[in-house]
Write a protein that holds these residues in place. Structure first.
Motif, PDB file in Angstrom:
ATOM      1  N   ALA A 215       0.830  -1.207   0.000  1.00  0.00           N
ATOM      2  CA  ALA A 215       0.000   0.000   0.000  1.00  0.00           C
ATOM      3  C   ALA A 215       0.866   1.259   0.000  1.00  0.00           C
ATOM      4  CB  ALA A 215      -0.939  -0.003   1.209  1.00  0.00           C
ATOM      5  N   ARG A 216       2.059   1.152   0.548  1.00  0.00           N
ATOM      6  CA  ARG A 216       3.005   2.276   0.561  1.00  0.00           C
ATOM      7  C   ARG A 216       3.899   2.298  -0.670  1.00  0.00           C
ATOM      8  NH1 ARG A 216       4.958   2.167   6.880  1.00  0.00           N
ATOM      9  NH2 ARG A 216       3.017   2.973   7.731  1.00  0.00           N
ATOM     10  N   GLY A 217       3.637   1.392  -1.621  1.00  0.00           N
ATOM     11  CA  GLY A 217       4.408   1.374  -2.859  1.00  0.00           C
ATOM     12  C   GLY A 217       5.781   0.765  -2.743  1.00  0.00           C
ATOM     13  N   ARG A 218       5.957  -0.148  -1.803  1.00  0.00           N
ATOM     14  CA  ARG A 218       7.267  -0.765  -1.566  1.00  0.00           C
ATOM     15  C   ARG A 218       7.366  -2.145  -2.207  1.00  0.00           C
ATOM     16  NH1 ARG A 218      10.041   1.311   2.833  1.00  0.00           N
ATOM     17  NH2 ARG A 218      11.782   0.409   1.690  1.00  0.00           N
ATOM     18  N   SER A 219       8.442  -2.383  -2.929  1.00  0.00           N
ATOM     19  CA  SER A 219       8.740  -3.731  -3.411  1.00  0.00           C
ATOM     20  C   SER A 219       9.219  -4.560  -2.235  1.00  0.00           C
ATOM     21  CB  SER A 219       9.809  -3.687  -4.499  1.00  0.00           C
ATOM     22  OG  SER A 219       9.292  -3.065  -5.663  1.00  0.00           O
ATOM     23  N   ILE A 220       8.945  -5.856  -2.267  1.00  0.00           N
ATOM     24  CA  ILE A 220       9.190  -6.728  -1.119  1.00  0.00           C
ATOM     25  C   ILE A 220      10.048  -7.924  -1.497  1.00  0.00           C
ATOM     26  CG2 ILE A 220       8.083  -8.271   0.564  1.00  0.00           C
ATOM     27  CD1 ILE A 220       5.594  -6.440   0.323  1.00  0.00           C
ATOM     28  N   ILE A 221      10.975  -8.232  -0.618  1.00  0.00           N
ATOM     29  CA  ILE A 221      11.679  -9.508  -0.634  1.00  0.00           C
ATOM     30  C   ILE A 221      11.219 -10.241   0.613  1.00  0.00           C
ATOM     31  CG2 ILE A 221      13.884 -10.709  -0.544  1.00  0.00           C
ATOM     32  CD1 ILE A 221      15.117  -8.142  -1.790  1.00  0.00           C
ATOM     33  N   LEU A 222      10.582 -11.382   0.426  1.00  0.00           N
ATOM     34  CA  LEU A 222      10.099 -12.189   1.547  1.00  0.00           C
ATOM     35  C   LEU A 222      11.105 -13.305   1.783  1.00  0.00           C
ATOM     36  CD1 LEU A 222       7.908 -12.708   3.623  1.00  0.00           C
ATOM     37  CD2 LEU A 222       6.661 -13.999   1.877  1.00  0.00           C
ATOM     38  N   ASP A 223      11.857 -13.177   2.852  1.00  0.00           N
ATOM     39  CA  ASP A 223      12.927 -14.116   3.176  1.00  0.00           C
ATOM     40  C   ASP A 223      12.361 -15.229   4.054  1.00  0.00           C
ATOM     41  OD1 ASP A 223      15.187 -15.488   3.939  1.00  0.00           O
ATOM     42  OD2 ASP A 223      16.332 -13.690   4.477  1.00  0.00           O
ATOM     43  N   LEU A 224      12.194 -16.392   3.458  1.00  0.00           N
ATOM     44  CA  LEU A 224      11.633 -17.550   4.171  1.00  0.00           C
ATOM     45  C   LEU A 224      12.686 -18.635   4.390  1.00  0.00           C
ATOM     46  CD1 LEU A 224       8.240 -17.852   2.236  1.00  0.00           C
ATOM     47  CD2 LEU A 224       8.737 -16.583   4.343  1.00  0.00           C
ATOM     48  N   ARG A 225      13.951 -18.276   4.305  1.00  0.00           N
ATOM     49  CA  ARG A 225      15.007 -19.286   4.427  1.00  0.00           C
ATOM     50  C   ARG A 225      15.072 -19.959   5.786  1.00  0.00           C
ATOM     51  NH1 ARG A 225      19.794 -15.766   1.981  1.00  0.00           N
ATOM     52  NH2 ARG A 225      18.727 -14.288   3.333  1.00  0.00           N
ATOM     53  N   ALA A 226      14.494 -19.353   6.830  1.00  0.00           N
ATOM     54  CA  ALA A 226      14.493 -19.977   8.153  1.00  0.00           C
ATOM     55  C   ALA A 226      13.214 -20.763   8.424  1.00  0.00           C
ATOM     56  CB  ALA A 226      14.666 -18.906   9.235  1.00  0.00           C
ATOM     57  N   VAL A 227      12.280 -20.750   7.500  1.00  0.00           N
ATOM     58  CA  VAL A 227      10.985 -21.429   7.690  1.00  0.00           C
ATOM     59  C   VAL A 227      11.165 -22.935   7.494  1.00  0.00           C
ATOM     60  CG1 VAL A 227       8.650 -21.691   6.758  1.00  0.00           C
ATOM     61  CG2 VAL A 227       9.645 -19.409   7.040  1.00  0.00           C
ATOM     62  N   ARG A 228      10.746 -23.698   8.491  1.00  0.00           N
ATOM     63  CA  ARG A 228      10.856 -25.161   8.442  1.00  0.00           C
ATOM     64  C   ARG A 228       9.524 -25.844   8.140  1.00  0.00           C
ATOM     65  NH1 ARG A 228      15.149 -24.227   7.147  1.00  0.00           N
ATOM     66  NH2 ARG A 228      16.873 -23.824   8.517  1.00  0.00           N
ATOM     67  N   PHE A 229       8.425 -25.062   8.148  1.00  0.00           N
ATOM     68  CA  PHE A 229       7.096 -25.610   7.867  1.00  0.00           C
ATOM     69  C   PHE A 229       6.221 -24.506   7.288  1.00  0.00           C
ATOM     70  CE2 PHE A 229       2.660 -26.140   9.124  1.00  0.00           C
ATOM     71  CZ  PHE A 229       2.374 -27.356   8.532  1.00  0.00           C
ATOM     72  N   MET A 230       5.474 -24.837   6.241  1.00  0.00           N
ATOM     73  CA  MET A 230       4.503 -23.908   5.690  1.00  0.00           C
ATOM     74  C   MET A 230       3.260 -24.695   5.301  1.00  0.00           C
ATOM     75  SD  MET A 230       4.826 -21.138   2.583  1.00  0.00           S
ATOM     76  CE  MET A 230       4.778 -22.278   1.197  1.00  0.00           C
ATOM     77  N   ASP A 231       2.097 -24.181   5.715  1.00  0.00           N
ATOM     78  CA  ASP A 231       0.840 -24.845   5.362  1.00  0.00           C
ATOM     79  C   ASP A 231       0.078 -24.028   4.326  1.00  0.00           C
ATOM     80  OD1 ASP A 231      -0.380 -22.760   6.761  1.00  0.00           O
ATOM     81  OD2 ASP A 231      -1.061 -24.020   8.423  1.00  0.00           O
ATOM     82  N   SER A 232      -1.177 -24.387   4.079  1.00  0.00           N
ATOM     83  CA  SER A 232      -1.966 -23.718   3.045  1.00  0.00           C
ATOM     84  C   SER A 232      -2.217 -22.248   3.360  1.00  0.00           C
ATOM     85  CB  SER A 232      -3.293 -24.448   2.835  1.00  0.00           C
ATOM     86  OG  SER A 232      -4.055 -24.457   4.024  1.00  0.00           O
ATOM     87  N   ALA A 233      -2.234 -21.889   4.635  1.00  0.00           N
ATOM     88  CA  ALA A 233      -2.379 -20.469   4.992  1.00  0.00           C
ATOM     89  C   ALA A 233      -1.163 -19.680   4.526  1.00  0.00           C
ATOM     90  CB  ALA A 233      -2.578 -20.311   6.497  1.00  0.00           C
ATOM     91  N   GLY A 234      -0.001 -20.268   4.622  1.00  0.00           N
ATOM     92  CA  GLY A 234       1.215 -19.628   4.126  1.00  0.00           C
ATOM     93  C   GLY A 234       1.208 -19.491   2.614  1.00  0.00           C
ATOM     94  N   ILE A 235       0.737 -20.526   1.936  1.00  0.00           N
ATOM     95  CA  ILE A 235       0.620 -20.464   0.479  1.00  0.00           C
ATOM     96  C   ILE A 235      -0.294 -19.314   0.078  1.00  0.00           C
ATOM     97  CG2 ILE A 235      -0.283 -21.655  -1.559  1.00  0.00           C
ATOM     98  CD1 ILE A 235       0.671 -24.285  -0.248  1.00  0.00           C
ATOM     99  N   ARG A 236      -1.399 -19.172   0.771  1.00  0.00           N
ATOM    100  CA  ARG A 236      -2.361 -18.106   0.466  1.00  0.00           C
ATOM    101  C   ARG A 236      -1.709 -16.735   0.641  1.00  0.00           C
ATOM    102  NH1 ARG A 236      -5.474 -16.791  -2.856  1.00  0.00           N
ATOM    103  NH2 ARG A 236      -6.187 -18.912  -2.795  1.00  0.00           N
ATOM    104  N   VAL A 237      -0.908 -16.557   1.680  1.00  0.00           N
ATOM    105  CA  VAL A 237      -0.213 -15.286   1.896  1.00  0.00           C
ATOM    106  C   VAL A 237       0.709 -14.982   0.713  1.00  0.00           C
ATOM    107  CG1 VAL A 237       1.513 -14.101   3.312  1.00  0.00           C
ATOM    108  CG2 VAL A 237      -0.362 -15.329   4.414  1.00  0.00           C
ATOM    109  N   LEU A 238       1.468 -15.980   0.265  1.00  0.00           N
ATOM    110  CA  LEU A 238       2.390 -15.764  -0.854  1.00  0.00           C
ATOM    111  C   LEU A 238       1.640 -15.369  -2.121  1.00  0.00           C
ATOM    112  CD1 LEU A 238       4.930 -18.714  -0.526  1.00  0.00           C
ATOM    113  CD2 LEU A 238       5.066 -16.429   0.425  1.00  0.00           C
ATOM    114  N   ILE A 239       0.572 -16.075  -2.417  1.00  0.00           N
ATOM    115  CA  ILE A 239      -0.199 -15.782  -3.629  1.00  0.00           C
ATOM    116  C   ILE A 239      -0.814 -14.387  -3.553  1.00  0.00           C
ATOM    117  CG2 ILE A 239      -2.256 -16.422  -4.955  1.00  0.00           C
ATOM    118  CD1 ILE A 239      -1.547 -19.373  -4.231  1.00  0.00           C
TER     119      ILE A 239
END
Length: 103
Positions: free
Chosen positions: A35-59
């Motif tokens: 909303a503030r016009g910022r490009s994002i790098i989402l660093d998930l290299r420390a994530v050991r588990f992701m479920d469908s809620a996480g997938i939804r956030v990425l999409i």
């Protein structure tokens, strides 16, 4: 979750599982940055588990960024890569991270 600026982009680093417990908070934070016009790098290299809620956030975050003409890249862990691959979504997020050095 930690955040910092690098090369004109905001880096959001997730340091825990990306699941239903953290997904709403992460989604709200990513939405705030786009909303503030910022490009994002989402660093998930420390994530050991992701479920469908996480997938939804990425999409959702990727779609918001694309609609606004902003950059959105994911730096995945092995667990995130496996989850995206199992959901047949890996190609949608693959190749974005090669150009980003966040540290």
């Amino acid at each position: 979750m930690t955040q910092f600026e690098r090369g004109g982009r905001i880096v959001v680093e997730v340091l825990a599982a990306l699941d239903v417990a953290i997904a709403p908070e992460l989604d709200a934070e990513l939405e705030r940055h786009t909303a503030r016009g910022r490009s994002i790098i989402l660093d998930l290299r420390a994530v050991r588990f992701m479920d469908s809620a996480g997938i939804r956030v990425l999409i959702d975050a990727r779609n918001r960024a694309q609609r606004q003409g902003l950059g959105f890249a994911v730096l995945p862990s092995d667990a995130v890569t496996r989850t995206l691959e199992a959901a047949n979504l890996l190609e949608q997020f693959a190749g974005q991270s090669a150009a980003f050095d966040v540290r």
